[in-house]
Design a protein around this motif. Structure first.
Motif, PDB file in Angstrom:
ATOM      1  N   LEU A   1       2.314   1.567  -3.435  1.00  0.00           N
ATOM      2  CA  LEU A   1       1.281   2.026  -4.362  1.00  0.00           C
ATOM      3  C   LEU A   1       1.060   3.527  -4.237  1.00  0.00           C
ATOM      4  O   LEU A   1       0.929   4.235  -5.239  1.00  0.00           O
ATOM      5  CB  LEU A   1      -0.021   1.266  -4.102  1.00  0.00           C
ATOM      6  N   ALA A   2       1.062   4.028  -3.008  1.00  0.00           N
ATOM      7  CA  ALA A   2       0.895   5.469  -2.788  1.00  0.00           C
ATOM      8  C   ALA A   2       2.069   6.245  -3.374  1.00  0.00           C
ATOM      9  O   ALA A   2       1.880   7.280  -4.032  1.00  0.00           O
ATOM     10  CB  ALA A   2       0.758   5.764  -1.302  1.00  0.00           C
ATOM     11  N   VAL A   3       3.282   5.744  -3.163  1.00  0.00           N
ATOM     12  CA  VAL A   3       4.468   6.414  -3.714  1.00  0.00           C
ATOM     13  C   VAL A   3       4.426   6.387  -5.241  1.00  0.00           C
ATOM     14  O   VAL A   3       4.736   7.394  -5.899  1.00  0.00           O
ATOM     15  CB  VAL A   3       5.757   5.763  -3.174  1.00  0.00           C
TER      16      VAL A   3
ATOM     17  N   PHE B   1       1.806   6.252  -7.150  1.00  0.00           N
ATOM     18  CA  PHE B   1       0.773   7.181  -7.592  1.00  0.00           C
ATOM     19  C   PHE B   1       1.283   8.619  -7.545  1.00  0.00           C
ATOM     20  O   PHE B   1       1.069   9.394  -8.478  1.00  0.00           O
ATOM     21  CB  PHE B   1      -0.480   7.023  -6.727  1.00  0.00           C
ATOM     22  N   VAL B   2       1.974   8.983  -6.475  1.00  0.00           N
ATOM     23  CA  VAL B   2       2.526  10.341  -6.352  1.00  0.00           C
ATOM     24  C   VAL B   2       3.543  10.593  -7.457  1.00  0.00           C
ATOM     25  O   VAL B   2       3.552  11.668  -8.077  1.00  0.00           O
ATOM     26  CB  VAL B   2       3.140  10.556  -4.956  1.00  0.00           C
TER      27      VAL B   2
ATOM     28  N   THR C   1       0.829  -1.202   0.000  1.00  0.00           N
ATOM     29  CA  THR C   1       0.000   0.000   0.000  1.00  0.00           C
ATOM     30  C   THR C   1       0.866   1.256   0.000  1.00  0.00           C
ATOM     31  O   THR C   1       0.581   2.213  -0.730  1.00  0.00           O
ATOM     32  CB  THR C   1      -0.942  -0.011   1.223  1.00  0.00           C
ATOM     33  N   VAL C   2       1.940   1.232   0.775  1.00  0.00           N
ATOM     34  CA  VAL C   2       2.866   2.376   0.783  1.00  0.00           C
ATOM     35  C   VAL C   2       3.517   2.527  -0.601  1.00  0.00           C
ATOM     36  O   VAL C   2       3.614   3.648  -1.128  1.00  0.00           O
ATOM     37  CB  VAL C   2       3.926   2.215   1.888  1.00  0.00           C
TER      38      VAL C   2
ATOM     39  N   TYR D   1       2.450  -1.647 -11.519  1.00  0.00           N
ATOM     40  CA  TYR D   1       1.123  -1.931 -10.983  1.00  0.00           C
ATOM     41  C   TYR D   1       0.799  -3.427 -11.080  1.00  0.00           C
ATOM     42  O   TYR D   1       0.119  -3.979 -10.219  1.00  0.00           O
ATOM     43  CB  TYR D   1       0.059  -1.093 -11.690  1.00  0.00           C
TER      44      TYR D   1
END
Length: 163
Positions: free
Chosen positions: A55-57, A59-60, A52-53, A77
């Protein structure tokens, strides 16, 4: 001779002694199985948090649109989805005691595969992600003690050697 040190003479006493030993061994196996289940659930939870971390990075970084990271966007992904699937599969299958050791070894092998894919897509042997093999070895030693560490270390050596 003391009655405690003498072997039981009667068949019933002998059967109780053997059954007592079998019951103790069953309790040991059951507690070991529960401990392995606990470790595998913790492994799945940590995996979900880390993905999840990541994935967030990712996305940013996609929002920032850094040109040097565009080639990575296509496969990252997919790797994260596979890792999420592994975690969900582990949480579903860990309920069956007969599968727990197979799942533990399977997690080591699948983690080695994911790490190898990431390393090969990010520069091969000169990738900054080659250190991730250490985490797979730690995972193996944490879940399956020495045998898991040896399997993970041999797998890491073979995987990195073939890249």
């Amino acid at each position: 001779m003391d009655s405690k040190t003498q072997p039981p003479n009667r068949p019933r006493e002998r059967a109780r002694t053997i059954a007592g030993l079998a019951a103790q061994q069953t309790r040991d196996v059951t507690s070991e199985n529960r401990e392995l289940e606990r470790k595998l659930v913790i492994l799945a939870a940590v995996r979900v948090v880390l993905i999840t971390v990541c994935l967030a990075v990712a996305f940013v970084l996609d929002v920032l649109d850094i040109a040097t990271l565009r080639p990575i966007a296509a496969w990252k992904y997919t790797v994260m989805a596979v890792a999420y699937g592994m975690a969900i599969g582990l949480l579903v299958l860990v309920r069956w005691p007969s599968l727990r050791h197979v799942l533990a070894y399977g997690q080591i092998v699948l983690d080695l595969a994911i790490i190898s894919i990431v390393v090969s897509f990010t520069g091969g042997i000169q990738s900054i992600f080659t250190f991730a093999y250490v985490f797979c070895i730690l995972e193996g030693s944490g879940t399956l003690q020495r045998r898991g560490a040896v399997v993970a270390a041999l797998g890491s050596s073979l995987a990195l050697g073939t890249i």
